[in-house]
Write a protein that holds these residues in place. Sequence first.
Motif, short mmCIF file in Angstrom:
data_model
loop_
_atom_site.label_atom_id
_atom_site.label_comp_id
_atom_site.label_asym_id
_atom_site.label_seq_id
_atom_site.Cartn_x
_atom_site.Cartn_y
_atom_site.Cartn_z
N THR A 167 -3.85 -6.12 6.86
CA THR A 167 -3.18 -6.10 5.57
C THR A 167 -2.15 -4.99 5.52
O THR A 167 -2.20 -4.03 6.28
N ASN A 168 -1.22 -5.13 4.60
CA ASN A 168 -0.27 -4.06 4.26
C ASN A 168 -0.04 -4.00 2.76
O ASN A 168 0.93 -3.41 2.30
N ALA A 169 -0.95 -4.63 1.98
CA ALA A 169 -0.79 -4.70 0.53
C ALA A 169 -2.16 -4.64 -0.14
O ALA A 169 -3.20 -4.59 0.53
N ARG A 170 -2.15 -4.66 -1.46
CA ARG A 170 -3.38 -4.66 -2.25
C ARG A 170 -3.20 -5.56 -3.46
O ARG A 170 -2.09 -5.84 -3.89
N VAL A 171 -4.33 -6.01 -4.02
CA VAL A 171 -4.32 -6.82 -5.24
C VAL A 171 -4.74 -5.93 -6.40
O VAL A 171 -5.76 -5.25 -6.33
N THR A 172 -3.95 -5.95 -7.46
CA THR A 172 -4.27 -5.18 -8.67
C THR A 172 -4.63 -6.15 -9.78
O THR A 172 -3.80 -6.95 -10.22
N SER A 173 -5.89 -6.08 -10.23
CA SER A 173 -6.37 -6.95 -11.30
C SER A 173 -7.54 -6.26 -11.99
O SER A 173 -8.50 -5.85 -11.34
N HIS B 265 5.61 -0.39 6.64
CA HIS B 265 4.86 -1.47 6.03
C HIS B 265 4.22 -2.38 7.06
O HIS B 265 3.97 -3.55 6.78
N ASP B 266 3.92 -1.84 8.26
CA ASP B 266 3.27 -2.65 9.28
C ASP B 266 1.83 -2.94 8.87
O ASP B 266 1.22 -2.21 8.07
N LEU B 267 1.27 -4.00 9.45
CA LEU B 267 -0.10 -4.39 9.13
C LEU B 267 -1.09 -3.35 9.68
O LEU B 267 -0.88 -2.77 10.74
N ASP C 139 -7.05 4.87 24.13
CA ASP C 139 -6.09 5.33 25.14
C ASP C 139 -4.90 4.40 25.23
O ASP C 139 -3.76 4.84 25.37
N LYS C 140 -5.17 3.08 25.12
CA LYS C 140 -4.07 2.12 25.16
C LYS C 140 -3.14 2.31 23.99
O LYS C 140 -1.94 2.24 24.10
N GLU C 141 -3.75 2.56 22.81
CA GLU C 141 -2.91 2.69 21.62
C GLU C 141 -2.06 3.95 21.69
O GLU C 141 -0.91 3.97 21.26
N GLU C 142 -2.61 5.02 22.24
CA GLU C 142 -1.86 6.25 22.33
C GLU C 142 -0.73 6.14 23.35
O GLU C 142 0.34 6.71 23.16
N SER C 143 -0.95 5.38 24.41
CA SER C 143 0.06 5.29 25.46
C SER C 143 1.05 4.17 25.23
O SER C 143 1.94 3.97 26.03
N ASP C 144 0.90 3.41 24.15
CA ASP C 144 1.80 2.29 23.89
C ASP C 144 3.16 2.80 23.45
O ASP C 144 3.27 3.49 22.45
N LEU C 145 4.21 2.43 24.20
CA LEU C 145 5.56 2.90 23.87
C LEU C 145 6.09 2.23 22.63
O LEU C 145 6.96 2.77 21.96
N SER C 146 5.56 1.04 22.28
CA SER C 146 6.06 0.32 21.11
C SER C 146 5.67 0.99 19.80
O SER C 146 6.21 0.66 18.75
N LEU C 147 4.72 1.92 19.83
CA LEU C 147 4.34 2.61 18.60
C LEU C 147 5.49 3.41 18.03
O LEU C 147 5.54 3.69 16.83
N LEU C 148 6.43 3.80 18.87
CA LEU C 148 7.55 4.59 18.40
C LEU C 148 8.47 3.79 17.51
O LEU C 148 9.30 4.37 16.81
N MET C 149 8.37 2.46 17.52
CA MET C 149 9.25 1.61 16.75
C MET C 149 8.56 1.02 15.52
O MET C 149 9.07 0.09 14.91
N LEU D 230 0.84 -1.19 0.00
CA LEU D 230 0.00 0.00 0.00
C LEU D 230 0.88 1.24 0.00
O LEU D 230 1.90 1.30 0.70
N ASP D 231 0.50 2.24 -0.81
CA ASP D 231 1.25 3.49 -0.76
C ASP D 231 0.73 4.35 0.40
O ASP D 231 -0.20 3.97 1.12
N GLU D 232 1.35 5.51 0.60
CA GLU D 232 1.02 6.35 1.75
C GLU D 232 -0.43 6.83 1.71
O GLU D 232 -1.11 6.86 2.74
N VAL D 233 -0.93 7.19 0.52
CA VAL D 233 -2.31 7.67 0.41
C VAL D 233 -3.30 6.57 0.75
O VAL D 233 -4.28 6.78 1.48
N GLU D 234 -3.03 5.36 0.26
CA GLU D 234 -3.93 4.25 0.54
C GLU D 234 -3.91 3.86 2.01
O GLU D 234 -4.96 3.51 2.57
N ARG D 235 -2.77 3.95 2.65
CA ARG D 235 -2.70 3.64 4.08
C ARG D 235 -3.49 4.67 4.89
O ARG D 235 -4.16 4.34 5.87
N GLU D 236 -3.42 5.94 4.50
CA GLU D 236 -4.15 6.98 5.22
C GLU D 236 -5.66 6.87 5.00
O GLU D 236 -6.44 7.13 5.91
N ASN D 237 -6.07 6.48 3.79
CA ASN D 237 -7.50 6.40 3.47
C ASN D 237 -8.11 5.05 3.82
O ASN D 237 -9.30 4.85 3.61
#
Length: 416
Positions: A189-195, A168-170, A154-164, A135-142
């Motif tokens: 997912t971290n990808a797309r199918v083009t067909s 191309h994470d899922l 709140d858990k996701e915001e306070s997770d220290l592992s987000l800094l790492m 996925l490109d940056e636009v597709e990941r944001e959308n």
Amino acid sequence: MNQPSRKKRERRNAGWFWLAALCLLLPLHLWFPEFGTGALDDSYSSSASGKKAFYLLLDHESFQTERNRTPLSVLLQSLDYDETVCILGPARYPSPLEWSSLLAWVEEGGRLVISANPKHPQFQVEPLELSVEYLDEVERENMPRVEKKEDDEDKEESDLSLLMKGEHDLIEAQASTVFPDVPSLVWDTNARVTSATGQALVTAGETQQAVRLHHGLGTVVVSASSEIFSNQSMVDGGSVAAFRLIEAAGPPEYFVVDESLNASGTSKVVALLIDPTFRPLTIQLLITLLIFGWWRSNRIGPILSSHILPRHNIVSHTDNVGNLHYKKANGRALLFAYIKQLFSELNLRHFRGEEHRVLDPIARRLNEDPKQIKKFLKQAAQIAKSKKVNRHQMGELIRKLSKIRQAASPGKYQKK
């Protein structure tokens, strides 16, 4: 009558040990325990990313399900056209020759299901005009994200592992399907199918995540992610959607889950020795080593004096690495490595939103505020992601982090 000495009795008893070990090795020529491919996410693995639960589901819901560990070119010669070949997140993708054999079999009426490996999802099938890409940056944001509760946010915001996290994470996306009993689902997912010609089976936002194509008399189903088939997905309720994807290729009758691409795609250093081809040679080598060990254990004559060689400084390699970093005047790499190892030892990834369970005991041993320790860890992680860190600053941070690391081990920590 003189009794044998204690040393002689022990030496005689040790001979029975060598004989027992030899008796255990000899039957391995006739029977050898079965092992998997060595991959952590194959149909043998019971880990969260493995697919053993889905394999058992196929075995339960079909007439016959089996694994394949022979090369695909050999497998296709014995397959009927009413069978479905499943290639689920392989360690490597089929070679051009293997693709040619697969598509020729599908064209005659065979059915193929292949899903991309999230670690390296990019592959292309030119005869079908189909490709799987990141996925490109636009597709990941959308990408439509899964709606989470306030506590989860709140858990996701306070997770220290987000800094790492990487680029191309899922992504946990909210996807829609064409299956009536599963209109929507959580799709990692971290990808797309083009067909251009395939029928979309699963879509997330404007991206196709799974498509079905007809090639000759057969059917091909391609998925951009294999996470839906994982053991974790089976626990989270993804079994119906996963089975519908396989069923989209044809009736659920006979399935073959391919493991040959996992076996030939994973690194084999020790596993190569127990491969069926080299297994007899390995057993013979073990027997030879066993006999050699028995021979050397029976000492004849006095022990020879060993020549002691002068040894070098045992930390010379560490000194050299330190000198290189000192000349470079950038402590970012060392700081990043230390923080990554510290986060791994503290298991902060498994305490998302509940870091206080790890940090409170540490703060109590250091007589400090847990919030200050958590704030310091965040600041250190952010500094480690910068392009350059002054070595003096790096040294000060590592000294403070080492105190936290010592306090995390109650048996090793001593108050001063």
